[in-house]
Design a protein around this motif. Structure first.
Motif, PDB file in Angstrom:
ATOM      1  N   LEU A  73       0.858  -1.262   0.121  1.00  0.00           N
ATOM      2  CA  LEU A  73      -0.043  -0.030   0.124  1.00  0.00           C
ATOM      3  C   LEU A  73       0.990   1.258   0.091  1.00  0.00           C
ATOM      4  CD1 LEU A  73      -3.097  -0.961   2.504  1.00  0.00           C
ATOM      5  CD2 LEU A  73      -2.805  -0.852   0.038  1.00  0.00           C
ATOM      6  N   ALA A  74       1.997   1.045   0.673  1.00  0.00           N
ATOM      7  CA  ALA A  74       2.896   2.190   0.971  1.00  0.00           C
ATOM      8  C   ALA A  74       3.489   2.558  -0.597  1.00  0.00           C
ATOM      9  CB  ALA A  74       3.855   2.418   1.791  1.00  0.00           C
ATOM     10  N   THR A  75       3.832   1.886  -1.305  1.00  0.00           N
ATOM     11  CA  THR A  75       4.332   1.529  -2.793  1.00  0.00           C
ATOM     12  C   THR A  75       3.381   2.151  -3.715  1.00  0.00           C
ATOM     13  OG1 THR A  75       5.786  -0.411  -2.101  1.00  0.00           O
ATOM     14  CG2 THR A  75       5.504   0.212  -4.356  1.00  0.00           C
ATOM     15  N   GLY A  76       2.205   1.426  -3.583  1.00  0.00           N
ATOM     16  CA  GLY A  76       1.370   1.865  -4.838  1.00  0.00           C
ATOM     17  C   GLY A  76       0.401   3.107  -4.535  1.00  0.00           C
ATOM     18  N   ALA A 164       6.467  15.553  -0.636  1.00  0.00           N
ATOM     19  CA  ALA A 164       6.230  14.953   0.588  1.00  0.00           C
ATOM     20  C   ALA A 164       5.549  13.544   0.556  1.00  0.00           C
ATOM     21  CB  ALA A 164       5.060  15.808   1.168  1.00  0.00           C
ATOM     22  N   ALA A 165       4.470  13.320  -0.322  1.00  0.00           N
ATOM     23  CA  ALA A 165       4.150  11.866  -0.604  1.00  0.00           C
ATOM     24  C   ALA A 165       5.050  10.741  -0.856  1.00  0.00           C
ATOM     25  CB  ALA A 165       3.002  11.854  -1.613  1.00  0.00           C
ATOM     26  N   ALA A 166       6.070  11.322  -1.679  1.00  0.00           N
ATOM     27  CA  ALA A 166       7.159  10.421  -2.079  1.00  0.00           C
ATOM     28  C   ALA A 166       8.061  10.017  -0.940  1.00  0.00           C
ATOM     29  CB  ALA A 166       8.140  10.712  -3.198  1.00  0.00           C
ATOM     30  N   ALA A 167       8.464  11.027  -0.305  1.00  0.00           N
ATOM     31  CA  ALA A 167       9.322  10.808   1.186  1.00  0.00           C
ATOM     32  C   ALA A 167       8.639   9.971   2.069  1.00  0.00           C
ATOM     33  CB  ALA A 167       9.648  12.119   1.513  1.00  0.00           C
ATOM     34  N   LEU A 168       7.102  10.225   2.574  1.00  0.00           N
ATOM     35  CA  LEU A 168       6.542   9.529   3.230  1.00  0.00           C
ATOM     36  C   LEU A 168       6.348   8.010   2.977  1.00  0.00           C
ATOM     37  CD1 LEU A 168       4.810   9.346   5.999  1.00  0.00           C
ATOM     38  CD2 LEU A 168       2.897  10.113   4.732  1.00  0.00           C
TER      39      LEU A 168
END
Length: 326
Positions: A73-76, A164-168
């Motif tokens: 889920l974090a990946t997709g 921010a979404a990529a870092a998180l």
């Protein structure tokens, strides 16, 4: 010390992501932005699922733990889907130079999330200095117009949210500690990314009737799907597993360099002296970060110890051949 595998992942992800902006800009002339991203992940998902289905066993494919599900889920949803949706939309409002500056805040944000969510990744003072040099180098490479940098709050806000979404996402992938390989996680994550972007496109009122299908459109979609999609994500998420979220996201300091060199080599764009200074500044930042992996004191101590041992071993070497001491 940095392994050859880590360096390979770093080089490939930087190279393939570096060409994303050119292909994205070309494709946005033919596709609505969110549908462009959605179709990109449709193609990438089909390719990745076919690949892992062919090369992996059933046991290697199936998520079995909460960490596996969290990593998928974090990946997709975050690292791929939301990040790229915001990135492609934000590019419509700002220049490529300003976009590079804003998105290069990604490596700065990653340690902030890591400080709260990870116990094994912390940024030292030396690491912070290296990141600061890298960000300064990016600014020199793209040398944005100050007027443009100060304006366009909407576009920069969207891009900042994407960074921010990529870092998180990168930090949460590391926190999930999934037993699945990075390639399998990407294969499972891409359908979630595609579904999310199709949902955004529907909510924004984008229609497939607005797409203009040409050879250039197909080539742009092919590049962002296969090279900047499948291959880049295999390298990037493998890098997160081997090097950690903080160091993996340093590729976003190299991406503007690759884009600039690509424009010079393929499009005849010029590289001025300030750009060269920017390259050298980024290199200096990486040198500072890399020096953290080398404990000079330990090396010197090791050399002294080895030298002392070599001196002590001289008595052993003086024993007659064929005789072995107890």
């Amino acid at each position: 010390m940095v392994s050859r595998r880590t360096l390979t992942f770093f080089a490939l992800s930087s190279l393939f992501f570096g060409g994303t902006f050119v292909a994205a800009k070309a494709g946005l002339a033919y596709f609505p932005p969110l549908l462009f991203v959605a179709f990109r992940f449709d193609v990438a998902a089909v390719v990745m699922l076919a690949y892992v289905g062919w090369t992996s066993s059933r046991a290697e494919l199936l998520p079995r733990t909460r960490g596996d599900v969290g990593g998928i889920l974090a990946t997709g949803v975050l690292a791929i889907g939301l990040t790229n949706a915001l990135l492609f939309v934000g590019q419509e409002y700002v220049s490529s130079a300003v976009g590079s500056i804003v998105y290069s805040l990604n490596p700065i944000m990653t340690p902030v999330f890591a400080a709260f969510l990870l116990s094994d990744e912390r940024l030292s003072a030396r690491g912070a200095a290296g990141m600061g040099l890298g960000l300064l180098g990016v600014g020199l490479v793209v040398s944005p117009n100050p007027t443009n940098l100060l304006g366009g709050a909407v576009g920069k806000g969207i891009l900042l949210a994407g960074a921010a979404a990529a870092a998180l996402g990168a930090v949460l992938i590391r926190r999930a500690d999934s037993d699945l390989s990075s390639t399998v996680r990407v294969a499972w994550g891409l359908p979630f990314a595609a579904a999310l972007c199709h949902l955004f496109a529907w909510a924004a009122g984008e229609s497939a009737a607005a797409i203009t299908w040409t050879t250039e459109a197909a080539l742009a979609l092919g590049y962002v799907s296969i090279f900047a999609g499948v291959l880049a994500y295999i390298a990037y998420f493998g890098l997160i597993d081997t090097a950690g979220a903080i160091r993996a996201n340093l590729i976003f300091y190299i991406v503007p360099v690759v884009s600039t060199l690509g424009g010079w080599a393929l499009l005849g764009e010029t590289i001025d002296a300030l750009t060269v200074v920017g390259f050298l500044t980024i290199f200096a930042g990486f040198a500072v970060l890399g020096s953290e992996s080398i404990d000079v004191g330990s090396l010197l101590s090791s050399v002294r110890t080895n030298t002392s041992l070599a001196d002590d071993d001289s008595t052993v070497r003086e024993e007659p051949r064929g005789h072995r001491s107890d």
